[in-house]
Design a protein around this motif. Structure first.
Motif, PDB file in Angstrom:
ATOM      1  N   ASN A 125      45.819   9.408  61.938  1.00 14.42           N
ATOM      2  CA  ASN A 125      45.518   8.253  62.748  1.00 14.42           C
ATOM      3  C   ASN A 125      45.836   7.067  62.427  1.00 14.42           C
ATOM      4  N   LYS A 126      47.261   6.975  62.181  1.00 15.55           N
ATOM      5  CA  LYS A 126      47.770   5.791  61.695  1.00 15.55           C
ATOM      6  C   LYS A 126      48.199   4.843  62.981  1.00 15.55           C
ATOM      7  N   LEU A 127      48.084   5.511  64.177  1.00 14.12           N
ATOM      8  CA  LEU A 127      48.472   4.580  65.323  1.00 14.12           C
ATOM      9  C   LEU A 127      47.301   3.360  65.457  1.00 14.12           C
ATOM     10  N   GLY A 128      45.964   3.803  65.001  1.00 19.81           N
ATOM     11  CA  GLY A 128      45.178   2.961  64.961  1.00 19.81           C
ATOM     12  C   GLY A 128      45.026   1.926  63.757  1.00 19.81           C
ATOM     13  N   PRO A 166      59.364  -2.019  65.212  1.00 19.85           N
ATOM     14  CA  PRO A 166      59.246  -1.096  64.408  1.00 19.85           C
ATOM     15  C   PRO A 166      59.876  -1.229  63.011  1.00 19.85           C
ATOM     16  N   GLU A 167      60.851  -2.116  63.054  1.00 21.89           N
ATOM     17  CA  GLU A 167      61.385  -2.142  61.537  1.00 21.89           C
ATOM     18  C   GLU A 167      60.533  -2.911  60.614  1.00 21.89           C
ATOM     19  N   ARG A 168      59.426  -3.465  60.912  1.00 25.15           N
ATOM     20  CA  ARG A 168      58.455  -4.091  59.977  1.00 25.15           C
ATOM     21  C   ARG A 168      57.643  -2.850  59.501  1.00 25.15           C
ATOM     22  N   ILE A 169      57.315  -1.793  60.132  1.00 23.98           N
ATOM     23  CA  ILE A 169      56.642  -0.497  59.765  1.00 23.98           C
ATOM     24  C   ILE A 169      57.486   0.038  58.595  1.00 23.98           C
ATOM     25  N   ILE A 170      58.690   0.392  58.751  1.00 27.82           N
ATOM     26  CA  ILE A 170      59.745   1.040  57.966  1.00 27.82           C
ATOM     27  C   ILE A 170      59.964   0.116  56.574  1.00 27.82           C
ATOM     28  N   THR A 171      60.189  -1.202  56.813  1.00 27.43           N
ATOM     29  CA  THR A 171      60.382  -2.034  55.775  1.00 27.43           C
ATOM     30  C   THR A 171      59.297  -2.196  54.624  1.00 27.43           C
ATOM     31  N   SER A 172      57.924  -2.184  55.247  1.00 20.89           N
ATOM     32  CA  SER A 172      56.595  -2.421  54.601  1.00 20.89           C
ATOM     33  C   SER A 172      56.468  -0.977  53.779  1.00 20.89           C
ATOM     34  N   ALA A 173      56.831   0.333  54.273  1.00 20.24           N
ATOM     35  CA  ALA A 173      56.753   1.338  53.775  1.00 20.24           C
ATOM     36  C   ALA A 173      57.547   1.794  52.631  1.00 20.24           C
ATOM     37  N   VAL A 174      58.871   1.326  52.727  1.00 24.14           N
ATOM     38  CA  VAL A 174      59.683   1.382  51.693  1.00 24.14           C
ATOM     39  C   VAL A 174      59.286   0.304  50.795  1.00 24.14           C
ATOM     40  N   ARG A 175      58.900  -0.919  51.012  1.00 24.54           N
ATOM     41  CA  ARG A 175      58.451  -1.972  49.684  1.00 24.54           C
ATOM     42  C   ARG A 175      57.411  -1.353  49.072  1.00 24.54           C
ATOM     43  N   GLY A 176      56.608  -0.692  49.512  1.00 25.31           N
ATOM     44  CA  GLY A 176      55.511  -0.070  48.687  1.00 25.31           C
ATOM     45  C   GLY A 176      56.005   1.144  47.769  1.00 25.31           C
ATOM     46  N   LEU A 236      53.112  -2.218  66.703  1.00 25.43           N
ATOM     47  CA  LEU A 236      54.346  -2.576  66.006  1.00 25.43           C
ATOM     48  C   LEU A 236      55.339  -1.518  66.489  1.00 25.43           C
ATOM     49  N   LEU A 237      55.000  -0.403  66.730  1.00 28.86           N
ATOM     50  CA  LEU A 237      55.842   0.667  67.098  1.00 28.86           C
ATOM     51  C   LEU A 237      56.633   0.292  68.290  1.00 28.86           C
ATOM     52  N   THR A 238      55.964  -0.526  69.244  1.00 29.24           N
ATOM     53  CA  THR A 238      56.774  -0.808  70.500  1.00 29.24           C
ATOM     54  C   THR A 238      57.442  -2.005  70.238  1.00 29.24           C
ATOM     55  N   ASN A 278      67.430   4.154  64.826  1.00 28.11           N
ATOM     56  CA  ASN A 278      66.365   4.490  65.521  1.00 28.11           C
ATOM     57  C   ASN A 278      64.888   4.498  65.032  1.00 28.11           C
ATOM     58  N   ALA A 279      64.574   3.389  64.643  1.00 28.69           N
ATOM     59  CA  ALA A 279      63.180   3.270  63.904  1.00 28.69           C
ATOM     60  C   ALA A 279      62.152   3.317  64.955  1.00 28.69           C
ATOM     61  N   GLY A 280      62.328   2.977  66.086  1.00 30.05           N
ATOM     62  CA  GLY A 280      61.334   2.982  67.081  1.00 30.05           C
ATOM     63  C   GLY A 280      60.874   4.606  67.022  1.00 30.05           C
ATOM     64  N   LYS A 281      61.587   5.443  66.921  1.00 36.07           N
ATOM     65  CA  LYS A 281      61.250   6.895  67.057  1.00 36.07           C
ATOM     66  C   LYS A 281      60.837   7.430  65.847  1.00 36.07           C
ATOM     67  N   VAL A 282      60.365   6.761  64.804  1.00 42.31           N
ATOM     68  CA  VAL A 282      59.565   7.444  63.605  1.00 42.31           C
ATOM     69  C   VAL A 282      58.464   8.222  63.990  1.00 42.31           C
TER      70      VAL A 282
END
Length: 149
Positions: A67-70, A96-106, A91-93, A58-62
């Motif tokens: 103001n992170k949407l902008g 969304p996998e890229r959002i979580i992957t980049s946050a975890v990589r950081g 990216l959320l639409t 459910n990565a699309g429901k994170v």
């Protein structure tokens, strides 16, 4: 005091499922990074690969706060003119996998071991995943977004 070094028999790679529904992105990323490194195990050593496999569904429901949407997420292909930037709202639409992957990589260390640990991260947009034969255990994140309530 002696430094603990786990033997190869001590290193196990368990499977966990994390549901990202209404969980704030930063809280999700810290918990997933902890599981990927294996810091939840008593045999943890920073130089040994004792990490786990983590499935994020459910990565699309994170939930994104502030103001992170902008805000924009940048990536570069390494080629001239290869800079790519996408907003979190787009990216959320779309991805969304890229959002979580980049946050975890950081949140992982910047070394060779981190790329091995990132290979154990499996992110899926929906609630279905193909890793049911591995019998993953459910990892519950109790703190959900206040905006989602």
């Amino acid at each position: 005091m002696k430094t603990f070094t786990p033997k190869s028999d001590d290193l196990t790679h368990d499977w966990y499922v994390v549901d990202a529904t209404d969980v704030v992105l930063g809280r999700l990323a810290t918990q997933v990074a902890t599981l990927l490194r294996g810091k939840n195990k008593p045999t943890f050593a920073p130089h040994a690969d004792s990490g786990n496999h983590v499935i994020v569904i459910n990565a699309g429901k994170v939930a994104l706060t502030g103001n992170k949407l902008g805000k924009e997420l940048y990536s570069h292909s390494g080629r001239p003119g290869g800079l790519r930037r996408d907003t979190y709202a787009k990216l959320l639409t779309t991805n969304p996998e890229r959002i979580i992957t980049s946050a975890v990589r950081g949140m992982l260390p910047k070394n060779r071991l981190a790329s091995v640990q990132m290979g154990r991260l499996h992110v899926f947009e929906g609630s279905e995943h193909p890793h049911t034969p591995q019998k993953p255990t459910i990892f519950e994140i109790t703190q959900v977004s206040q905006q989602a309530k």
